[in-house]
Design a protein around this motif. Structure first.
Motif, PDB file in Angstrom:
ATOM      1  N   UNK A   1       4.652 -10.241  -1.355  1.00 57.18           N
ATOM      2  CA  UNK A   1       3.729  -9.504  -0.491  1.00 57.18           C
ATOM      3  C   UNK A   1       2.664 -10.452   0.062  1.00 57.18           C
ATOM      4  N   UNK A   2       2.404 -10.354   1.367  1.00 60.06           N
ATOM      5  CA  UNK A   2       1.340 -11.107   2.023  1.00 60.06           C
ATOM      6  C   UNK A   2       0.210 -10.158   2.422  1.00 60.06           C
TER       7      UNK A   2
ATOM      8  N   UNK B   1      -2.351   3.466   2.182  1.00 57.64           N
ATOM      9  CA  UNK B   1      -2.011   3.034   0.827  1.00 57.64           C
ATOM     10  C   UNK B   1      -0.509   2.757   0.706  1.00 57.64           C
ATOM     11  N   UNK B   2      -0.068   1.825   1.564  1.00 68.79           N
ATOM     12  CA  UNK B   2       1.327   1.399   1.580  1.00 68.79           C
ATOM     13  C   UNK B   2       1.392  -0.110   1.414  1.00 68.79           C
ATOM     14  N   UNK B   3       2.490  -0.581   0.860  1.00 66.40           N
ATOM     15  CA  UNK B   3       2.774  -2.013   0.791  1.00 66.40           C
ATOM     16  C   UNK B   3       4.169  -2.245   1.350  1.00 66.40           C
ATOM     17  N   UNK B   4       4.320  -3.356   2.039  1.00 59.23           N
ATOM     18  CA  UNK B   4       5.609  -3.697   2.631  1.00 59.23           C
ATOM     19  C   UNK B   4       6.275  -4.788   1.796  1.00 59.23           C
ATOM     20  N   UNK B   5       7.512  -4.530   1.403  1.00 64.70           N
ATOM     21  CA  UNK B   5       8.277  -5.490   0.618  1.00 64.70           C
ATOM     22  C   UNK B   5       9.525  -5.876   1.387  1.00 64.70           C
TER      23      UNK B   5
ATOM     24  N   UNK C   1      17.155  -8.588   2.479  1.00 68.28           N
ATOM     25  CA  UNK C   1      15.910  -9.089   3.070  1.00 68.28           C
ATOM     26  C   UNK C   1      15.326  -8.121   4.087  1.00 68.28           C
ATOM     27  N   UNK C   2      15.697  -6.845   4.005  1.00 65.47           N
ATOM     28  CA  UNK C   2      15.154  -5.841   4.923  1.00 65.47           C
ATOM     29  C   UNK C   2      13.723  -5.486   4.535  1.00 65.47           C
ATOM     30  N   UNK C   3      12.883  -5.220   5.535  1.00 62.17           N
ATOM     31  CA  UNK C   3      11.501  -4.842   5.285  1.00 62.17           C
ATOM     32  C   UNK C   3      11.401  -3.336   5.063  1.00 62.17           C
ATOM     33  N   UNK C   4      10.599  -2.942   4.107  1.00 61.78           N
ATOM     34  CA  UNK C   4      10.440  -1.520   3.789  1.00 61.78           C
ATOM     35  C   UNK C   4       9.019  -1.272   3.293  1.00 61.78           C
TER      36      UNK C   4
ATOM     37  N   UNK D   1      15.819   5.960  -1.785  1.00 62.78           N
ATOM     38  CA  UNK D   1      15.121   5.254  -0.713  1.00 62.78           C
ATOM     39  C   UNK D   1      14.029   4.340  -1.267  1.00 62.78           C
ATOM     40  N   UNK D   2      13.263   4.830  -2.235  1.00 64.90           N
ATOM     41  CA  UNK D   2      12.187   4.026  -2.807  1.00 64.90           C
ATOM     42  C   UNK D   2      12.759   2.830  -3.557  1.00 64.90           C
ATOM     43  N   UNK D   3      13.856   3.026  -4.298  1.00 62.13           N
ATOM     44  CA  UNK D   3      14.444   1.932  -5.070  1.00 62.13           C
ATOM     45  C   UNK D   3      15.202   0.935  -4.200  1.00 62.13           C
ATOM     46  N   UNK D   4      15.597   1.342  -2.996  1.00 67.30           N
ATOM     47  CA  UNK D   4      16.325   0.433  -2.122  1.00 67.30           C
ATOM     48  C   UNK D   4      17.788   0.293  -2.458  1.00 67.30           C
TER      49      UNK D   4
END
Length: 386
Positions: free
Chosen positions: A209-210, A219-223, A229-232, A324-327
């Protein structure tokens, strides 16, 4: 090439180099590293038994599997405090500690690496005619009932793969989670654990995370997902953002494109004293210190399992939401892992059942109706029902 296997003279092993060159174009650098180490083990084995790589047969694969199941893993340093607990179960977490030998999953991965290596050379027509890592098809014709609308997939399992017992997800109970969180020594470590227990991301995804990946308003974070390597964007708890804010206030100004997680100590690597981005080894050291204090053996992946199990038990969330949350790419993966009966709840219900039977056994028998003999009813029905 990010990784190479070198021969005793210091030059790259050409067959492995050509394979990894093709493999790196289709996979992530971490996978290239893992496959390079697997092929290094296979090359050393062929050198030990005196067989050329293109002359290998299933006998060499079989003997390597037998050796891996009996040998001890090489270690950079001998065990000290963990020597007495290696391979044994932790009394608090009830998880097995890793032993000194090769685990069945390591043996299976080794077989997969070697089979993939020979599939590449057979495909380009410069390798042996048969793959030395055979598949067990149990007499069935490959793709006998294939659906023409679906892609072809490999059938059968590798013959010398050891069986891996299916284990349930490792969940951290609430009382143990409080102890683990209380053992953290900095706001940075508290922020990492609070963030991971709420968004169920993998450790490598959290560390990637950057500053630009944090949405403070929603209150979201992008991983960036490990597999593709998809962004979510993932939601996180308000508590985790509180600890993250406290940590960033101590860290100082942070550029939006800089990593969020940095080492607490400044080190000199030739360019003066400064902080460095936190890596996976540093994160493992955080858990290792806490486990030593608590007498546990928790890992970062246990936090992901805990968050997923909490979400799967929430009636307001569907299984598709959890997937969806777990990917996970397939819904069946989420269902097979997390749609299980809670072992603690099963034990509680069975204990209540046994206690209820004991209570019924101690109660007096009901009176027999007029006109019937109790002894005759016992013979007829095998005892009066309670």
């Amino acid at each position: 090439m990010p990784w190479l296997v070198l021969d005793p003279e210091g030059g790259p092993v050409e067959p492995i180099r050509r394979y990894l060159y093709d493999f790196s174009a289709r996979n992530r650098p971490g996978s290239v590293r893992s496959y390079a180490y697997g092929l290094l083990r296979w090359w050393r084995w062929l050198r030990a038994v005196g067989v050329q790589w293109d002359k290998a047969s299933p006998a060499e694969v079989r003997d390597l599997v037998l050796w891996l199941r009996a040998a001890e893993k090489p270690r950079n340093s001998p065990r000290r405090t963990s020597a007495a607990t290696a391979g044994k179960f932790n009394p608090i977490t009830r998880k097995r500690n890793l032993g000194d030998g090769y685990e069945p999953r390591t043996v299976r991965h080794s077989n997969s690496v070697v089979r993939s290596f020979y599939e590449f050379w057979i495909e380009i027509g410069e390798g042996p005619l048969l793959n030395p890592v055979p598949l067990d098809r149990r007499g069935r014709r490959p793709h006998a009932h294939h659906n023409p609308l679906e892609p072809f997939r490999a059938e059968g399992k590798i013959r010398y793969n050891p069986k891996v017992p299916r284990s349930r997800p490792r969940e951290i109970p609430d009382e143990h989670w409080k102890d683990l969180f209380g053992a953290m020594r900095s706001n940075r470590d508290r922020a990492i654990l609070a963030l991971d227990i709420s968004c169920a991301a993998r450790a490598s995804e959290i560390l990637g995370i950057c500053g630009v990946d944090v949405d403070w308003g929603d209150q979201l974070v992008r991983v960036r997902r490990k597999g593709n390597d998809a962004e979510q964007w993932l939601p996180a708890s308000p508590e985790s953002f509180v600890w993250l804010r406290l940590y960033l206030a101590e860290l100082g100004p942070l550029d939006l494109n800089d990593p969020v997680w940095w080492t607490l100590r400044r080190r000199d690597h030739g360019d003066g004293l400064r902080r460095h981005p936190m890596n996976y080894d540093a994160l493992r050291a955080v858990l290792r210190r806490a486990n030593k204090l608590l007498g546990t053996n928790y890992t970062m992946h246990d936090l992901r399992h805990t968050a997923a199990l909490r979400m799967s038990r929430d009636e307001s969330l569907s299984l598709r939401d959890v997937q969806t949350i777990l990917g996970h790419a397939h819904l069946s993966t989420t269902a097979d892992i997390y749609l299980i009966e809670d072992e603690a709840q099963v034990i509680r219900r069975v204990a209540e059942h046994l206690a209820e039977r004991e209570d019924r056994a101690r109660q007096p028998l009901p009176p027999v109706a007029v006109g019937y003999e109790a002894a005759d009813l016992a013979v007829l029905f095998g005892g009066l029902p309670r």
